[in-house]
Design a protein around this motif. Sequence first.
Motif: not given
Length: 329
Positions: A15-28
């Motif tokens: 879930e930590e990595y999910t948060g990174y992907a959600v917050k990064h402007p280049e990923t979804e």
Amino acid sequence: MIRVGMISYWHVHAEEYTGYAVKHPETEIAAIWDENLERGKAMSEKYGVPFVASLDDLLGDASIDAVVVDTPTNRHRDVMVQAAKAGKHIFTEKVVAPTLKEVNEILAAVNEAGVKLTVSLPRLYDDYTVTLRALLEEQPLGQLTMARVRLSHNGATAGWLPEHFYSLEQCGGGALIDLGCHPMYLVRLLLGMPERVSAHYGYVTGKEVEDNAVSVLSYPDGALGIVEAGFVNSHSPFSIEIHGVDGTLLFGFPEAEIKIRSSRRTGEWETVSMRSRQPIAFNQWVDHILTGTTADENIALAVDLTKLMEASNRSVAEGRPIAVEELEA
């Protein structure tokens, strides 16, 4: 926009990595798959993205560019080889795989497909590591004779680690392969690859896997590396100590600051100013995808990490030191 598929929420950091992907402007987040159907559906609802029941279907989706792999460790090889062959860039939890043979099979698939792989080695990029590396380039301690890194928590005694983290089959080990990964790659960073590895495991809570562990790395020049990890300590600070013929460097005793005493400097204890940390591994992965570069040091250290973990497990199983060159590639 890089569309990311989340492959399993087995690991506590998923879930930590999910948060990174959600917050990064280049990923979804584009889709979620999990070997545990109920868990996968729950995460799908939580994050508002589709749940895909078939891993083949997720990896066969041409609209998905990349995947984050957090499956049980014993499934890493099969999942990542399949993902690479499907042309998906891969971010994964350490260890890459339990054995060198499996890691090499993953890397062969990654290299053949030309996808970008990055491994979560978070403490490699923290401020203390960045500061240590820069400081040691000046050789203030002279010839290094010992490095010791300790990381321990109370997950087994306080009961907050998920029960599957005590599965020898799924994890490939306990405290050392999970928590001890961090001290292991840091000792490897500081001293290089050893000649031999000798490990000792304790079973304080009587679990299937070790909850108390020490691995000793021996070097041809007489230097020793000590890796310590445990699931049975409530107030054990993360600590690093590095010794050389001309001085000593300490971090985390118990404050999160670096202190050094060296006859090549003032001869007195000094507190070292911290440098800025480097970008987290997930963000570096995204940059590699966007720029076409490769995570060379990250991958090399991840390969060596598996070597040292495999050697440690073999040392305990066989009751003897294991030479790194004995490992099957």
